[in-house]
Design an enzyme around this catalytic site. Structure first.
Site, short mmCIF file in Angstrom:
data_model
loop_
_atom_site.label_atom_id
_atom_site.label_comp_id
_atom_site.label_asym_id
_atom_site.label_seq_id
_atom_site.Cartn_x
_atom_site.Cartn_y
_atom_site.Cartn_z
N HIS A 56 -6.18 3.38 0.49
CA HIS A 56 -5.94 3.62 1.93
C HIS A 56 -6.69 4.91 2.21
CE1 HIS A 56 -2.90 3.70 5.50
NE2 HIS A 56 -3.78 4.69 5.70
N ASN A 61 -12.70 10.52 -1.74
CA ASN A 61 -13.10 9.68 -2.87
C ASN A 61 -13.20 8.24 -2.39
OD1 ASN A 61 -12.98 11.91 -4.63
ND2 ASN A 61 -10.80 11.59 -5.02
N HIS A 81 -8.20 8.32 2.86
CA HIS A 81 -7.57 9.64 3.02
C HIS A 81 -8.57 10.72 2.68
CE1 HIS A 81 -6.94 8.23 -1.10
NE2 HIS A 81 -7.06 9.49 -1.47
N CYS A 91 0.68 3.28 3.28
CA CYS A 91 1.36 2.58 4.38
C CYS A 91 2.87 2.74 4.24
CB CYS A 91 0.97 1.10 4.42
SG CYS A 91 -0.66 0.79 5.15
N ASP A 114 -0.06 16.69 -1.28
CA ASP A 114 -0.32 15.86 -2.45
C ASP A 114 0.77 16.10 -3.49
OD1 ASP A 114 -3.19 14.43 -3.64
OD2 ASP A 114 -1.61 14.97 -5.07
N CYS A 135 0.86 -1.19 0.00
CA CYS A 135 0.00 0.00 0.00
C CYS A 135 0.89 1.24 0.00
CB CYS A 135 -0.91 -0.01 1.23
SG CYS A 135 -1.79 1.54 1.49
N HIS A 190 -4.12 1.21 8.48
CA HIS A 190 -4.71 1.00 7.15
C HIS A 190 -6.20 0.68 7.24
CE1 HIS A 190 -4.74 -0.09 2.85
NE2 HIS A 190 -5.78 -0.81 3.26
N THR A 250 -8.05 6.34 -6.11
CA THR A 250 -6.93 5.67 -6.79
C THR A 250 -5.96 5.03 -5.81
OG1 THR A 250 -5.63 7.72 -6.88
CG2 THR A 250 -7.05 7.23 -8.77
P1 5GP Z 1 -7.51 9.54 -4.61
O1 5GP Z 1 -7.62 9.65 -6.11
O2 5GP Z 1 -7.27 8.12 -4.19
O3 5GP Z 1 -8.62 10.21 -3.88
O4 5GP Z 1 -6.24 10.41 -4.22
C1 5GP Z 1 -4.93 9.92 -4.26
C2 5GP Z 1 -4.03 11.14 -4.25
O5 5GP Z 1 -2.73 10.71 -3.92
C3 5GP Z 1 -3.94 11.85 -5.60
O6 5GP Z 1 -4.38 13.21 -5.45
C4 5GP Z 1 -2.45 11.76 -5.95
O7 5GP Z 1 -1.96 12.94 -6.56
C5 5GP Z 1 -1.80 11.48 -4.63
N1 5GP Z 1 -0.59 10.70 -4.70
C6 5GP Z 1 -0.38 9.58 -5.43
N2 5GP Z 1 0.86 9.10 -5.23
C7 5GP Z 1 1.45 9.95 -4.32
C8 5GP Z 1 2.75 9.97 -3.71
O8 5GP Z 1 3.61 9.12 -3.94
N3 5GP Z 1 2.99 10.99 -2.84
C9 5GP Z 1 2.06 11.96 -2.56
N4 5GP Z 1 2.42 12.91 -1.70
N5 5GP Z 1 0.84 11.95 -3.12
C10 5GP Z 1 0.53 10.97 -3.99
ZN ZN Z 2 -2.33 1.40 3.69
#
Ligand code: 5GP
Ligand code: ZN
Length: 113
Positions: free
Chosen positions: A97, A86, A99, A5, A28, A2, A44, A94
């Site tokens: 975990h 989301n 958030h 994680c 982000d 993950c 998690h 995406t």
């Molecule tokens: P979701 O689409 O799951 O709601 O949001 C996932 C977020 O994680 C996205 O806005 C993406 O830009 C961010 N993200 C993905 N990989 C990483 C990473 O390695 N580091 C950081 N700081 N953010 C990430």
């Molecule tokens: Zn996790």
């Protein structure tokens, strides 16, 4: 495996803005606003449905809420901000975990989408 994680465990670097025993907040990697911070429980949970079904879920949700308030204040978002979660494929999640996206530093419209 993950991604968040791994970030919590320090295996992958992040730009931390706040952390305590139960929550980690970091910027982000692909910000959509001047402030775009991810608020992540250190335990998690897959998503909001998963955490709501777990005995210790309320403790982590409370920690997330308090962290949102702390970070919003530290980022100077006293005039307002938006919190987004989301959930699932159709919700645009995406990283599986739980958030919360804390977004601010600009005038957001009344429309959510
Ligand atoms: P979701 O689409 O799951 O709601 O949001 C996932 C977020 O994680 C996205 O806005 C993406 O830009 C961010 N993200 C993905 N990989 C990483 C990473 O390695 N580091 C950081 N700081 N953010 C990430
Ligand atoms: Zn996790």
């Amino acid at each position: 495996m993950c991604l968040f994680c791994d970030i919590i465990e320090g295996k992958i670097p992040s730009n931390k803005v706040y952390e305590d025993e139960n929550v980690l907040c970091f910027r982000d990697i692909n910000p959509v606003a001047p402030t775009h911070v991810l608020v992540v429980p250190k335990k998690h949970f897959d998503n909001i449905i998963d955490i709501s079904a777990k005995d210790d879920g309320a403790k982590y949700l409370d920690a997330c809420a308090k962290a949102i308030a702390t970070v919003a204040k530290a980022e100077g978002l006293g005039t307002g901000f938006r919190v987004i979660n989301n959930c699932g494929e159709d919700g645009g999640q995406t990283v599986n975990h739980l958030h919360f996206h804390l977004i601010g530093g600009l005038k957001l419209t009344e429309k959510i989408i």
